[in-house]
Design an enzyme around this catalytic site. Structure first.
Site, mmCIF file in Angstrom:
data_model
loop_
_atom_site.group_PDB
_atom_site.id
_atom_site.type_symbol
_atom_site.label_atom_id
_atom_site.label_comp_id
_atom_site.label_asym_id
_atom_site.label_seq_id
_atom_site.Cartn_x
_atom_site.Cartn_y
_atom_site.Cartn_z
ATOM 1 N N THR B 70 -16.009 -3.069 -17.130
ATOM 2 C CA THR B 70 -16.854 -3.812 -17.266
ATOM 3 C C THR B 70 -18.209 -3.213 -18.096
ATOM 4 O OG1 THR B 70 -16.805 -4.787 -15.182
ATOM 5 C CG2 THR B 70 -18.778 -4.413 -15.965
ATOM 6 N N ASN B 149 -6.823 -12.773 -17.888
ATOM 7 C CA ASN B 149 -6.330 -12.168 -16.787
ATOM 8 C C ASN B 149 -6.008 -13.454 -15.491
ATOM 9 O OD1 ASN B 149 -9.218 -12.830 -16.909
ATOM 10 N ND2 ASN B 149 -9.487 -12.251 -15.026
ATOM 11 N N THR B 236 -23.118 12.715 -17.409
ATOM 12 C CA THR B 236 -22.190 13.732 -17.085
ATOM 13 C C THR B 236 -20.734 12.878 -17.018
ATOM 14 O OG1 THR B 236 -23.636 15.261 -16.240
ATOM 15 C CG2 THR B 236 -21.440 15.494 -15.662
ATOM 16 N N CYS B 323 -12.962 -10.287 -9.421
ATOM 17 C CA CYS B 323 -14.392 -10.161 -9.749
ATOM 18 C C CYS B 323 -15.031 -11.309 -9.706
ATOM 19 C CB CYS B 323 -14.476 -9.875 -11.255
ATOM 20 S SG CYS B 323 -13.650 -8.067 -11.399
#
Lengths: 402, 381
Positions: B70, B149, B236, B323
């Site tokens: 995403t 998908n 990070t 989703c």
């Protein structure tokens, strides 16, 4: 894709008279090594060219690899077909279509080695050009400045057709001109100097000055990564990592600030000369460019150069920073060079280094130092690492995780 | 258990989890820290980046790690739209994109971008003519998924890329999330500028993915505030995720070479068996579909009921994209293909991995027959 082979042209190499064999054999070794990842591909050398048969392998990656090899002037992608006129016409059309959507003009140039062929070169140009013209839209002939030149060679065994030429890296084959020691700092310039030295056929070994804890593992990593990039052009490369902390401490203690950088450079040359001697190198290469920083003025170079008798090759000496950066980007070292770590030249950088040092003063200041001892100690403790194009130290170290 | 919901997520390989734990324990330092531990982690990430780049045939500095598919899709689409809006505000995509692209385009429409949603044919495929006709001077991005998908339909990416070469100012984004490891994609020949990947679709951990950004392509970052990932994605790095994902990709590509034919056999078997069942309509196109996805409808039976009946037998399948399966009843994709309400609202998707076997296929087909016949009896009464 219709192409089945690549013709490699030597350029400057063919001027080498009696030594030519030596040069060409070196080149063939390099070509074979670089094309190892493509087992289908075969290499044959002929008198004035080398022919790479693709045998089904896509040409793009092969061309890319070949463009990294010094000693190659140009590459021509070609297809072999039988001598039927119709086959030649069709193949030429297909090759032309393959050359890309932006092609608006073309011309045909035929060479006819096989004199018994029923049509002569002029006729063939017309026959092939006419066929291409009548089977394409929005395309015209331009014999002076065509977008694409369809080259046709008629030989007794077959016809060879091509319209894709690629530039080679130029220069001379690696290993054909002996060995130099390159002083590699981690900045933008020295890797470019190494690349240009290699271009003239020399094998390069790296000398890097490492001053822990003033310079970190990452600064060292940086030069290792740079060396790794250069293996693309130079094959395996040896790197000598010189422990330089003691020398720098001694200079800091005994030399006036404004001469410390000059003296440091003199030590670097002395140490590099010694390492060169032990590794049969006959010259030193550096990334110096005239007037770029304080150590690169003529007075500075004159004073620094006093301590060695070896030739110093300075490929960048007359280049502007912009030109150097362009090459650096092109060869893939720029992004590594700009990583922001301290190196041994920046840590002890005096606030006002002398831009016009002289030999006499440098000698006077150095007079009190144990020069030979410092140099010997650094050389004795130098660590030597090998790099090859295939794998890095990291890939092996982490292989169980990845 | 029979797990046929691999398009939603795949089970991580055991080796991948091992790596995840090891890296979390031993390489916990922040890769941006300048001390030695940080340096080691940085080297580890760069090795992973090199390995990923090599395995998909691109350069190391073209791989940008993200938090998943995403984010990769959002970064590609918004990143290009925002960075290049001065040159034009027209974007082209298709009606059958995954929600992470579709919704992103809808959001961009709200802030003044113009979006063309290309229709698809009965196979779920776009037409090149449609695409070329919709290109304008202001077009800056074309974004098309490689493998759908829900249906498994493969889009003509290479042809699109070749056509777009005549429009060098338009960026080309490909959502390759369902395709990787199943349907090969040639980056060098398809003129692709950006391409999205998601770790948990190829047996890696969740929360990790990457975006291929061709070198020289400028895009505006979604997340700012750090120098990480070539300043394209601050924050990070998810180090254990990245390393484990790298391993998963390597193992997946290896399985692809070895076991692709087994998977194709399994799909063909199930398709063949189902097409003999009277109420079943196969939605996945006969030609040009991915080897791991099979979509079919059983009009008259609510897919949710079917899924729960199968799960009582320890068999797991799904309706459409996980989703969006909890939201609307009708699949946007099947509607776009042109199916009527009955068919579009009764679709079931089975999706495989390299470890599924033919005997699982047999069990599934028998179970489905039984469940359907039972449900039909109930429905009739």
């Amino acid at each position: 894709m219709i192409y089945d082979h690549i013709i490699v042209r030597y350029g400057e190499l063919s001027l080498k008279g009696k030594n030519r064999h030596h040069f060409i054999n070196r080149l063939k070794d390099t070509v074979k090594r670089k094309l190892k990842p493509y087992p289908e591909v075969t290499v044959q050398k002929a008198f004035d060219r080398m022919v790479i048969e693709l045998n089904g392998q896509k040409h793009e990656p092969v061309i890319e690899k070949l463009q990294e090899i010094f000693g190659i002037q140009g590459l021509r992608l070609a297809v072999k077909c039988d001598l039927e006129l119709e086959t030649i016409q069709k193949t030429a059309l297909e090759a032309m279509r393959d050359a890309g959507p932006d092609v608006k003009t073309f011309k045909v140039s035929t060479k006819r080695n096989y004199k018994q062929y029923p049509h002569d070169s002029q006729e063939l140009n017309h026959l092939i050009g006419g066929y291409v013209l009548s089977n394409s839209e929005d395309i015209s002939v331009d014999v002076h400045h065509p977008d694409v030149e369809i080259k046709v060679e008629i030989k007794p065994e077959a016809a060879y057709i091509s319209c894709m030429d690629y530039p080679g890296a130029g220069g001379l084959p690696i290993g054909s001109a002996g060995k130099v020691m390159l002083m590699l700092s981690g900045g933008i310039d020295s890797p470019v100097a190494g690349y240009l030295a290699m271009k003239r056929g020399v094998r390069v070994e790296m000398v890097h000055f490492h001053s822990p804890p003033f310079t970190s593992e990452r600064a060292r990593q940086k030069v290792e990564d740079l060396t790794k990039v250069l293996t693309k052009f130079g094959g395996s490369i040896k790197m000598h990592v010189v422990p330089f902390t003691d020398v720098q401490k001694a200079i800091k203690k005994q030399i006036p600030d404004n001469y410390s950088m000059t003296v440091m450079r003199r030590y670097m040359l002395r140490i590099t000369e010694e390492i060169a001697g032990r590794n049969d190198a006959l010259a030193i290469a550096t990334g110096e460019s005239l007037g770029q920083v304080a150590s690169q003025t003529l007075s500075s170079m004159n004073t620094i150069n006093e301590v060695t008798n070896l030739p110093i090759i300075r490929p960048l000496i007359t280049m502007d920073k912009i030109e150097i950066m362009d090459i650096s980007r092109k060869i893939g070292t720029y992004d590594i060079s700009i990583r922001p770590y301290e190196d041994c030249c920046t840590v002890f950088l005096p606030s006002a280094p002398k831009t016009k040092p002289n030999r006499e003063k440098a000698n006077r200041f150095e007079h009190h130092m144990e020069i030979d001892e410092l140099v010997q100690q650094a050389v004795e403790n130098t660590e030597t690492v090998f790099f090859s194009e295939a794998k890095t130290r990291d890939d092996e170290e982490f292989s169980d995780l990845l | 258990m029979i797990y046929f919901d691999n398009s939603a997520t795949t089970k991580p390989f055991p080796e991948v989890l091992e790596t995840y734990v090891k890296v979390s324990e031993q390489y916990f330092a922040n890769p941006s820290s300048i001390h030695r531990l940080g340096g080691e982690v940085e080297r580890l990430i760069n090795s992973a980046r090199r390995q990923i780049a090599e395995s998909i045939g691109v350069k190391s500095n073209e791989v940008v790690f993200t938090s998943g598919g995403t984010e990769a899709n959002n970064l590609a689409i918004k990143g290009i739209a925002i960075e290049h809006q001065k040159r034009g505000r027209h974007l082209i995509t298709t009606e059958i994109e995954h929600a992470s692209c579709h919704a992103t385009f809808k959001q961009l429409e709200k802030i003044g971008f113009e979006v063309t949603f290309l229709p698809v044919d009965a196979q779920g495929r776009i037409s090149l003519t449609d695409l070329e006709r919709s290109i304008k001077d202001e077009t800056i991005l074309v974004s098309i998924m490689h493998v759908n998908n829900e249906l498994g339909t493969i889009q003509p990416i290479k042809e699109v890329g070749e056509m777009l070469k005549r429009h060098p100012k338009i960026f080309f984004h490909v959502d390759h999330i369902q395709g990787i490891g199943k349907v090969p994609l040639q980056f060098d020949q398809s003129g692709i500028d950006l391409c999205s990947f998601s770790s948990h679709k190829f047996h890696g951990p969740k929360g990790c993915g990457f975006l291929y950004v061709r070198s020289g392509v400028a895009l505006s970052p979604l997340l700012t505030g750090g120098e990480q990932e070539f300043r394209k994605r601050a924050g990070t790095e998810n180090v254990p995720g990245i390393i484990a994902m790298t391993k998963a990709l390597r193992l997946t590509l290896l399985s692809m070479e070895e076991r692709m034919n087994d998977m194709i056999d399994l799909k063909e078997f199930i398709k063949d068996q189902l097409s003999r069942l009277d109420p079943v309509q196969i939605n996945t196109p006969e030609r040009g579909s991915a080897p791991h996805i099979l979509n079919f409808s059983i009009p008259g039976i609510k897919p949710e009921v079917l899924i729960h009946s199968l799960e009582e037998k320890d068999i797991f399948v799904s309706t459409k994209s996980a989703c969006s399966s909890k939201s609307d009843a009708v699949s946007r994709v099947l509607e776009a293909v042109g199916y009527d309400f009955d068919r579009a609202s009764s679709a079931i998707r089975v999706s495989f991995n390299f470890e599924n076997t033919l005997s699982e296929g047999e069990i599934f087909v028998e179970a489905l027959k039984e469940v359907v016949s039972n449900l039909q009896k109930v429905m009739r009464e």
